[in-house]
Design a protein around this motif. Structure first.
Motif, PDB file in Angstrom:
ATOM      1  N   ASP A 221     -15.865   9.222  -3.872  1.00  0.00           N
ATOM      2  CA  ASP A 221     -16.746   8.084  -4.164  1.00  0.00           C
ATOM      3  C   ASP A 221     -15.925   6.816  -4.397  1.00  0.00           C
ATOM      4  N   GLU A 222     -14.845   6.940  -5.156  1.00  0.00           N
ATOM      5  CA  GLU A 222     -13.995   5.791  -5.432  1.00  0.00           C
ATOM      6  C   GLU A 222     -13.288   5.329  -4.154  1.00  0.00           C
ATOM      7  N   LYS A 223     -12.850   6.287  -3.343  1.00  0.00           N
ATOM      8  CA  LYS A 223     -12.197   5.941  -2.087  1.00  0.00           C
ATOM      9  C   LYS A 223     -13.138   5.168  -1.172  1.00  0.00           C
ATOM     10  N   LEU A 230     -11.933  -3.137   1.258  1.00  0.00           N
ATOM     11  CA  LEU A 230     -10.800  -3.456   2.118  1.00  0.00           C
ATOM     12  C   LEU A 230     -11.249  -3.878   3.513  1.00  0.00           C
ATOM     13  N   LEU A 231     -12.236  -3.186   4.039  1.00  0.00           N
ATOM     14  CA  LEU A 231     -12.719  -3.517   5.378  1.00  0.00           C
ATOM     15  C   LEU A 231     -13.296  -4.927   5.428  1.00  0.00           C
ATOM     16  N   VAL A 243      -4.732   7.403  -2.317  1.00  0.00           N
ATOM     17  CA  VAL A 243      -4.603   7.135  -3.756  1.00  0.00           C
ATOM     18  C   VAL A 243      -5.424   5.873  -4.001  1.00  0.00           C
ATOM     19  N   PRO A 244      -6.697   6.024  -4.376  1.00  0.00           N
ATOM     20  CA  PRO A 244      -7.594   4.861  -4.410  1.00  0.00           C
ATOM     21  C   PRO A 244      -7.145   3.752  -5.359  1.00  0.00           C
ATOM     22  N   GLY A 245      -6.390   4.085  -6.357  1.00  0.00           N
ATOM     23  CA  GLY A 245      -5.896   3.051  -7.274  1.00  0.00           C
ATOM     24  C   GLY A 245      -4.777   2.227  -6.672  1.00  0.00           C
ATOM     25  N   GLN A 246      -4.161   2.702  -5.593  1.00  0.00           N
ATOM     26  CA  GLN A 246      -3.065   1.991  -4.938  1.00  0.00           C
ATOM     27  C   GLN A 246      -3.263   2.029  -3.419  1.00  0.00           C
TER      28      GLN A 246
END
Length: 254
Positions: A221-223, A230-231, A243-246
């Motif tokens: 979900d976070e990803k 980003l898109l 790594v969704p945080g980075q």
């Protein structure tokens, strides 16, 4: 005259006493027989019910109905259930029939119920295709649990395709199915296909050929939220949200 007059009432009193005693005796006998009669009637009623339910043809299987079948035919479900027609409803092994139906790969869950006086209803929930997988040149439908359960002559429109690399196994397919199921509709519509190598090496290839390194199904979900942002924010050839945080983007195609 006086002696006879005194004897007559005395005789009448004894007669009334005798009659009262006889009535009481009869009442006690009737009370006893009434209980006996009630027990006999009860036993007869129970015997009739037992015969009706377990031995007569009145409450035996005469019809079998199937609901929820779409991918499977009613005939396939009935054949798997193997309901013994003519068998008394009360003695049917409902659990065994349900287990046989749930053994069908296209069935996610099933319920079998008696419908008195003479019917059996089989209700099934079929697996839903979330992606199609190219396995040995055959397109196979896969559900959210990673179970491959149906064939296609060609990939259906609107369903993501999964390309399995040589090292992918059943666990990797299950992980890919969880990733696909977690995608929001607007993102899922942009996916051309999913590449699966291992459980933690899953990638999305978008319809415009941009690539998304997703990793495993954890934090999907976070990803998805990070990728959507980003898109919109940057044009790149590769987006890495494993790594969704980075998150990382790159203009160098893999």
């Amino acid at each position: 005259m006086s002696a006879n007059a005194g004897a007559a009432p005395s005789n009448k009193g004894r007669e009334r006493t005798r009659r009262r005693f006889a009535r009481r005796q009869w009442a006690r006998r009737w009370l006893t027989w009434r209980y006996v009669l009630a027990i006999v009637v009860l036993v007869a009623a129970v015997a009739s019910v037992v015969w009706l339910v377990f031995f007569s043809a009145v409450l035996s299987v005469r019809s079998v109905t199937v609901t929820g079948a779409d991918i499977l035919s009613e005939r396939e479900v009935k054949r798997a259930a193997a309901v013994p027609e003519g068998e008394q409803l009360a003695v049917l092994d409902i659990s065994a029939m349900r287990a046989r139906v749930e053994a069908l790969v296209a069935v996610k869950s099933a319920d079998v119920a008696r419908h008195w006086p003479d019917g059996v209803e089989i209700s099934i929930v079929e697996r839903q295709v979330v992606a199609v997988v190219d396995l040995g040149g055959r397109w196979r439908g896969m559900d959210a649990d990673g179970v491959v359960f149906r064939d296609y002559e060609r990939p259906p429109g609107g369903v993501p395709r999964v390309q399995v690399l040589a090292t992918a196994d059943r666990d990797a397919l299950r992980e890919a199915a969880q990733v696909i199921s977690s995608l929001p509709a607007d993102l899922s519509d942009r996916v051309d296909h999913v590449e699966v190598e291992t459980v933690d090496k899953i990638a999305l290839v978008l319809r415009d050929e941009r690539r998304v390194e997703w990793g495993s199904a954890e934090e999907s979900d976070e990803k998805a939220s990070v990728l959507t942002a980003l898109l919109q924010a940057r044009q790149a050839k590769v987006y890495d949200v494993s790594v969704p945080g980075q998150p990382v983007t790159s203009d160098i195609a893999r």
